[in-house]
Design a protein around this motif. Structure first.
Motif, PDB file in Angstrom:
ATOM      1  N   HIS A  26      20.900  -4.567  23.537  1.00  0.00           N
ATOM      2  CA  HIS A  26      21.986  -3.602  23.328  1.00  0.00           C
ATOM      3  C   HIS A  26      21.824  -2.986  21.955  1.00  0.00           C
ATOM      4  CE1 HIS A  26      24.325  -6.199  20.556  1.00  0.00           C
ATOM      5  NE2 HIS A  26      23.929  -7.195  21.307  1.00  0.00           N
ATOM      6  N   TYR A  27      22.608  -1.948  21.724  1.00  0.00           N
ATOM      7  CA  TYR A  27      22.577  -1.231  20.452  1.00  0.00           C
ATOM      8  C   TYR A  27      23.946  -1.319  19.770  1.00  0.00           C
ATOM      9  CZ  TYR A  27      18.211   0.625  22.319  1.00  0.00           C
ATOM     10  OH  TYR A  27      16.939   0.746  22.852  1.00  0.00           O
ATOM     11  N   GLU A  33      27.718   1.234  26.350  1.00  0.00           N
ATOM     12  CA  GLU A  33      26.377   1.647  26.792  1.00  0.00           C
ATOM     13  C   GLU A  33      26.256   1.575  28.317  1.00  0.00           C
ATOM     14  OE1 GLU A  33      23.622  -0.887  24.669  1.00  0.00           O
ATOM     15  OE2 GLU A  33      24.718  -0.549  22.800  1.00  0.00           O
ATOM     16  N   ALA A  42      23.110   8.136  29.317  1.00  0.00           N
ATOM     17  CA  ALA A  42      22.232   7.309  28.482  1.00  0.00           C
ATOM     18  C   ALA A  42      21.057   6.853  29.328  1.00  0.00           C
ATOM     19  CB  ALA A  42      22.987   6.097  27.921  1.00  0.00           C
ATOM     20  N   ALA A 205      20.919   2.927  26.126  1.00  0.00           N
ATOM     21  CA  ALA A 205      21.619   1.718  26.556  1.00  0.00           C
ATOM     22  C   ALA A 205      20.611   0.584  26.541  1.00  0.00           C
ATOM     23  CB  ALA A 205      22.199   1.892  27.953  1.00  0.00           C
TER      24      ALA A 205
END
Length: 360
Positions: A26-27, A33, A42, A205
């Motif tokens: 994940h970011y 996301e 995304a 994502a």
């Protein structure tokens, strides 16, 4: 050796582990996301995937003789899925397939690529084919939609959950109401050196998002839902990866025998887990009916609408209305069973659920 994606340099990126090591889990905002990925705004970095190419004029007819899928009439740009099986019909390799008219591209899990290329090279004999593991040179990006700006890229479109020619559904629901319809899926092949430029400023994502959507779509994954005993019927893979009327291939006897009997020994099931805990059970956790172990969790995720969800493979004999518990160490999780593969083949009925999808 795991190759690290350059997209891990994005702010707040947290690397995934296991099969997805080398790309971001994940970011920083996994549920946001996931919503963006589901909405098509995304894309997800799947550079942990492996890529194997087959070239030469005999490539499609050769792969046709080896695999579960009918490939001789595969048109350029058309997508399909194939399985390579053991003599006992157990899944050894599961490949996403697209041909561009000169090259057949096989997108696989990272752990499959090297062994698959090695096995295919052993099966060449005198045929005009060349096999290469090009995983280091090609990256994969996933999306829930076709992206016009990427029209020049080779793309694999997941046939799931549509029942292909020669295929068969083992699901308890008809194709028109299958939850996989809510997740169209495309995997784009990108030269590794052009990955960052191809993504550009597009939102990303992580794999936590793509895994949650995959689980909700009842889509099995090699290495997660499979083990050394898995046969395709147990995971409903006859719908997309097996052609029941094609010529002889290794494992075909088991495919035909189990299909004619209609009783695979195990079945894939979707679980909606009790969301009151603040943790998720790990893959491999026991699934119990009372005090009896009846299977194991294979994939688990936090879904942005349904909360904690999982896929599991359990014994066919478990009743569809059986109350189940997932046990991870000493931690029990109540689990509502949503039947995927019918206990008896051809038993297609209205969807059976413990909780209503989209409500908690």
């Amino acid at each position: 050796m795991t190759i690290k994606s350059p997209l891990l340099s994005r702010p707040a990126a947290v690397e995934a582990s296991g099969a997805d090591a080398g790309v971001a889990a994940h970011y920083g905002e996994p549920l946001r996301e996931q919503r963006a990925l589901a909405a098509g705004t995304a894309v997800v970095d799947l550079s942990s995937r492996g890529v194997v190419t087959v070239t030469g004029p005999d490539r499609l007819s050769w792969l046709n003789t080896l695999s579960s899928q009918q490939l001789t009439s595969l048109a350029p740009g058309q997508s399909t899925e194939l399985l390579l099986l053991s003599v006992q019909g157990r899944i050894e390799f599961d490949a996403r397939v697209v041909d561009d008219g000169a090259t057949t591209w096989l997108i696989v899990e990272g752990a499959e690529a090297g062994p698959l290329a090695e096995w295919l090279n052993k099966m060449k004999f005198m045929l005009r084919v060349e096999i290469a593991d090009v995983s280091a040179d090609w990256a994969v990006l996933g999306s829930t939609q076709r992206i016009p700006e990427w029209s020049a890229l080779q793309v694999w479109e997941d046939p799931w959950p549509h029942v292909g020619a020669g295929g068969y559904s083992y699901a308890v629901v008809g194709e028109d109401v299958h939850p996989g319809l809510e997740r169209p899926w495309f995997e784009y092949l990108v030269p590794a050196a052009e990955l960052v430029a191809t993504v550009g400023e597009r939102a990303l994502a992580g794999t936590m998002a793509s895994e949650a959507l995959r689980i909700a779509a009842w889509r099995p994954r090699w290495g997660s839902e499979t083990d050394d005993k898995t046969i395709p019927h147990e995971l409903d893979l006859l719908r997309t990866a097996v052609h029941l009327a094609k010529g002889c291939y290794k494992g075909q006897e088991t495919i035909a025998r189990v299909h004619n009997l209609g009783h695979p020994p195990r079945r894939l099931v979707f679980l909606q887990l009790d969301g009151s805990q603040h943790t998720l059970p790990a893959p491999g956790s026991e699934v119990r009916a009372g005090d009896r172990k009846v299977g194991a969790v294979t994939s688990v995720a936090q879904h942005y609408e349904m909360g904690p969800v999982a896929l599991a493979v359990i014994k066919r004999s478990v009743a569809p209305d059986q109350v189940l518990t997932v046990v991870d160490g000493d931690e029990p999780y109540a689990a509502a069973q949503e039947v995927i593969v019918a206990p008896d083949a051809g038993q297609v009925v209205g969807r059976q659920t413990g909780f209503l999808r989209g409500t908690r």
